[in-house]
Design a protein around this motif. Sequence first.
Motif, mmCIF file in Angstrom:
data_model
loop_
_atom_site.group_PDB
_atom_site.id
_atom_site.type_symbol
_atom_site.label_atom_id
_atom_site.label_comp_id
_atom_site.label_asym_id
_atom_site.label_seq_id
_atom_site.Cartn_x
_atom_site.Cartn_y
_atom_site.Cartn_z
ATOM 1 N N ILE A 4 0.823 -1.213 0.000
ATOM 2 C CA ILE A 4 0.000 0.000 0.000
ATOM 3 C C ILE A 4 0.856 1.262 0.000
ATOM 4 N N GLY A 5 0.265 2.340 -0.505
ATOM 5 C CA GLY A 5 0.973 3.617 -0.571
ATOM 6 C C GLY A 5 0.560 4.552 0.550
ATOM 7 N N PRO A 6 1.180 5.747 0.574
ATOM 8 C CA PRO A 6 0.895 6.702 1.656
ATOM 9 C C PRO A 6 -0.566 7.147 1.690
ATOM 10 N N LEU A 7 -1.211 7.244 0.519
ATOM 11 C CA LEU A 7 -2.613 7.668 0.505
ATOM 12 C C LEU A 7 -3.500 6.645 1.201
ATOM 13 N N ASN A 8 -3.159 5.349 0.984
ATOM 14 C CA ASN A 8 -3.919 4.299 1.667
ATOM 15 C C ASN A 8 -3.790 4.441 3.185
ATOM 16 N N ILE A 9 -2.529 4.716 3.617
ATOM 17 C CA ILE A 9 -2.296 4.851 5.059
ATOM 18 C C ILE A 9 -3.117 6.012 5.621
ATOM 19 N N LEU A 10 -3.132 7.111 4.868
ATOM 20 C CA LEU A 10 -3.932 8.266 5.276
ATOM 21 C C LEU A 10 -5.406 7.884 5.398
ATOM 22 N N GLY A 11 -5.861 7.103 4.395
ATOM 23 C CA GLY A 11 -7.254 6.642 4.404
ATOM 24 C C GLY A 11 -7.536 5.782 5.625
ATOM 25 N N ILE A 12 -6.597 4.880 5.956
ATOM 26 C CA ILE A 12 -6.781 3.998 7.111
ATOM 27 C C ILE A 12 -6.880 4.817 8.394
ATOM 28 N N VAL A 13 -5.996 5.807 8.526
ATOM 29 C CA VAL A 13 -6.032 6.676 9.712
ATOM 30 C C VAL A 13 -7.403 7.362 9.823
ATOM 31 N N LEU A 14 -7.884 7.846 8.683
ATOM 32 C CA LEU A 14 -9.190 8.515 8.663
ATOM 33 C C LEU A 14 -10.307 7.574 9.113
#
Lengths: 258, 338
Positions: free
Chosen positions: A139-149
Amino acid sequence: MPSAMNFLRKTGVIFEFEVRKIAHDPIEVLVRVVQPILWLVIFGSVFTQYKAIPIPGDYTYRAFITPGIMAQSVMFTSIFYGISITWDRDSGILSKLMVSPTSRTSIVLGKALSAGVRGIIQSMVIVIVALALGERFDIGPLNILGIVLVIFLMATCFASMSIFIASFMKNRERFMGVVQLIMMPLFFASNALYPIKIMPTALQYVAKGNPLYYVVDSLRSLLLTNDLSSLPFDLGVLFVITVIFVLAGTWGLKRLME
Amino acid sequence: MKAIKVKNLSKIYKGDIRAVDGISFDVDEGIIFGFLGPNGAGKSTTIKILVTLIQASGGSGKIFGIDVVKDPSKVREMIGYVPQEISADASLTGYENLMLAAKLYDIPAGVREKRIEEVLEIFDLKERADNMVKTFSGGMIRRLEIGQSMLHQPRLLFLDEPTIGLDPSGRKLVWQHIRRLNKEKGITIFLTTHYMDEADELCDRIGIISGGKIATVETPSALKDLVGGGTLTIDMDLGEHAANAKEFLTELLQTDVVSMTMLSDSKWRFTINNVTHNGPKVIQKLMEQKVGFKDLEIKSPTLEDAFLKLTGSKLDEEASKASWKNITGRRRTIRRMG
């Protein structure tokens, strides 16, 4: 000060001091990760070996349930948040907050959001354990951001639901009982451990009304499948449910004082 | 302008329980006003309505002219409130508790530190500021809480049972601080208490409250005068009058005393109105008759007597049952937090 600004600032203040409390007692957060790790290590490994549950895609069963266990662990922590509100009510802490020029919604939202911080820590540990067990998440950084959200959203959702429930309970024992009663059905009537396709049709409808379903679905798409087609819908549903519970929690706070 | 103006205020709970039953009173700016009454008299309920925590069932309350129902946010900015229960957060440090209050009350970032320093100084908490509140003593927690409530420089402070559960030295210290806030900072103070000595010691005016109703509002000394009789007890040598003491004393003092009782051959007790003023006159009359004094005791009426007279019940009896519940409850709170 414009009231919207003031609302956000006060929510931030409540959030900040809740997080400070977590920082004063980090052991408590880590203890809560033990149980989900057992799910992953024991339950996950056994079922991976026997391939007893049919799952879509080319993943191990353990990878499949990793987002489910993340969701479960965050939910189990957040859903007990109401108990801290009843403690604050029995002491004078809540009275004092409510007499300050702070909106009731800020109090609920600030506290509920802090459940997200616990959630993030727990989720990180779970992912690290899954990686250690040999699972790979591409996964990329955007996915990680999405997970945090998603984790902040779900923690807020279940924590404010918990505050709402607590406002009906005269004592803590009853609150514990009721929460114990609902958390297992919420967990099992979701897609955390198996795709809902294998459920009886009636139960599938129940699962679709379960906020945890949308949490797991979005976490799984972000962490595992990278198929983001249903993500906007999932997030939308989750957001609406969260707003409803934050408002219900605010109403509950007023009830608690009477 | 009045700091507090309450008119026909009532709070009725389910089952027609009248916690507050149509009370009216005013509090002048700059004074310490106390509600004295047993637990369950309606003191905390009145405070909770005035600080905008709960809604009244009827009547109105105004803080510096502002209605607590119509404009609660404006009222909140003008007042500070310390609830009866422990309200400092045990899982934060003393400093953090103050910072939390400072931020919630919109104290600008530039002056926060200064105000907190000042409060730590005033309340003698500087050394322990960075310790967790769960390590504080009861008296320190109370001082911290009062400190929190005055950070935003309110014009009016509500203190609900400020010294409940504290040891004698802790109480004295809290009293000192309350007086100083009133005298030096000019903060009007409204407090509730079920301790006679506390009301007597601190308050400029006292409202006697029992069963949701106010019996009267007066100064402590006026309340005591209401009772009338203080007593003067004298152990004396009557000399030549010893044989017909009763006749002698009756004739001499009948215009000054309400009643007299013989306690022993030489010891008499006189009940006298406004004893601190009229007692000396009696003594002088006796001296003029060459009566010798061996022992003498003047006892003014207490607030306890006033309370008994006004409400027909003894505060101690009513309170002792309830306050046991209260104190154990409070202990439980502390234990759970610790």
